[in-house]
Design an enzyme around this catalytic site. Sequence first.
Site, PDB file in Angstrom:
ATOM      1  CD  GLU A 295      -3.073   0.859   0.238  1.00 16.59           C
ATOM      2  OE1 GLU A 295      -2.930   1.623  -0.919  1.00 16.59           O
ATOM      3  OE2 GLU A 295      -3.881   0.417   0.692  1.00 16.59           O
ATOM      4  CG  ASP A 299      -0.977   5.062  -1.426  1.00 16.09           C
ATOM      5  OD1 ASP A 299      -1.600   4.327  -2.165  1.00 16.09           O
ATOM      6  OD2 ASP A 299      -1.475   4.848   0.521  1.00 16.09           O
ATOM      7  CB  SER A 544      -4.819   1.079  -2.791  1.00 12.00           C
ATOM      8  OG  SER A 544      -5.741   0.692  -1.676  1.00 12.00           O
ATOM      9  CG  ASP A 587     -20.641  10.649 -18.316  1.00 17.19           C
ATOM     10  OD1 ASP A 587     -20.262  10.752 -17.735  1.00 17.19           O
ATOM     11  OD2 ASP A 587     -21.631  10.639 -19.738  1.00 17.19           O
ATOM     12  CB  ILE A 588     -16.679   5.258 -16.875  1.00 12.57           C
ATOM     13  CG1 ILE A 588     -15.070   6.087 -16.300  1.00 12.57           C
ATOM     14  CG2 ILE A 588     -16.295   3.348 -17.367  1.00 12.57           C
ATOM     15  CD1 ILE A 588     -14.988   6.032 -17.845  1.00 12.57           C
TER      16      ILE A 588
END
Length: 623
Positions: A295, A299, A544, A587-588
């Site tokens: 993680e 990041d 994440s 837009d998706i």
Amino acid sequence: MRLLALLALSGICLAIPSNRFKHVVHERRAADPLDWVRSRRLEGDKILPMRFGLTQQNMDKIEEMLMAVSHPGSPTYGQHWSAAKVVETFSPSDDTIEAVANWLAESGISRDRLRLSINKGWIEVNTTVAETEDLLKTEYHVYSHPSGDEQLGCHSYSVPAHVKGHIDIIKPTVHFNHRPAPQSARKLSGGLGIPSSHTGPKKSSKKVTITPTLANCDEMITLDCLRALYAVDYTRILITSSNSVEFTPQSFLGPDLDLFFGNFSPSLVGVRPKAVLIDGAIVQTTNQSFGFNGESDLDLEYSMGLTNPQPITLLQTGDIVEGAGFDNWLDAVDASFCTFEGGDDPTQDGIYPDPAPGGFKGPESCGIVAPPNVVSISYSQDESTVTPAFANRQCSEYAKLGIMGTSIFYSSGDSGVAGNGDVCLNAQGRPVSKGKKFNPGFPSTCPFVTAVGATQVNPGSTVNDPEGACEQVIFSGGGFSNIFPIPSYQSDAVNNFLTLHPPPYTSAQFNNSRTVRAFPDLSANGANYVIGINGEFGLVFGTSASSPVVGSLITLVNDARIAAGKKPVGFINPAIYSAAFASAFNDITSGGNRGCVRNFCQELPDLLRKFQAGSMSIQAAYH
């Protein structure tokens, strides 16, 4: 932190049994936890650090106040408040403080035992279990998990009818950390940083065997892929910073950063984030694995790479013994949120000073860093595991930070419409095995944060083609809250979506009332990220990844604004939903976020048993 005694509130009160008051239920546990068993009554002489969260003033106006400084069409846009003004506006009234103090004193808890937090938000008192049970008309039990973990709490609690309106929440009571600590981190109680296969980014078994280029961004995402996808072509002007929150024992490894930067951002080799250590935190390197380092490595490699040369501040939270929860980092950036000994929930957060061997013995980190312009958090829990009182009190703090000019980004989760570990809900909204009702996440459902979902470069596509919803390894978290009402900035978008693109589900699966918060607010790529991890390159997937990427892009926007003499953007949701900014987003229109649906492969053994027993035909089993 300095505390104010309540002795000044008033004279001597005789001890009067608490049963003289008419009690009403104030909170019930949000959900009975899976796999935990109520094992025994808690001993009556055990001491509980009770914290009474007092009702704040002007909370009915908090959204209006936030919109006034956050909506681009507002005449006061960008005129963010000082911390002192926030405290003055929202502190509980003297009438509220006196009403709760009087109730406690008249119930036999002498005033010299009571303490009031400096922001007047909490009254604290240490009581025995027996005193607390009489005060709140409840029973405390110890709950055990097959792992050996134990927690304490009650199923519900009551307060006198005449003080109910003066109390938001009481801790520790019904709130429950549903995820046990693994054996490798048994002492940690905060929980968010504990390695888990259910939370955090997901690692692919696929090896990085080719050189990542713009031509293969559908297979491997790098900094250059993201810059091409989102048209990032900006030369930094000022040294502004972004912030990343990480929870101990998860931490980055310096050699991993250098491995990544050596290949994708050479000027950053040897550069490290500025670490702010909250509540005795350490950047631990003893435990090294994807669970402990994935993680943080992800990041920081991408947030530092995208904002270079702007610095990244690492808000490392929680000591190595106890860990931390969301309230701990909030304490550190907003002194007005702090309470006596953290005022935090022992089942959700770290409580400091930490008396355990090796624990942090200093005071809680209260207001040790100014509220940041941008902060990204890639951690979450299921909304079903928190009570509305707990969720609303924390959500209000995010609104206050927004009023002070902070943009807060939370990842929306990686299990589609299901909760962590693909846990879903029954018809009563409780988490159960094989549940069919969707299980939204928290804090991403709070309307005062920006929830970030995940997209993907579809297989065979390029960075010039439309992205789809992430359907590789993870499904982007999203859906509708079961707690929070729909915010004004989102109303038109939600109604248009439900009218023009109605999901093929009913109220049996999700809250389709059109009156609740929808999430996520934005999405960014979350698939096939190349990261340096434990000395080699790997591929990871998750919101994440998406959240720090969006946070980094907003940091660049802030840099340009501040250089032009303007204020940081602060809470961005009113802007991103407005017509003026519609052209900035795509837009998706392909893909989905599956979850809480029958998995035939998982159910096959049970179905075969039913078929062999003659209770089901093979056709029925298959369909």
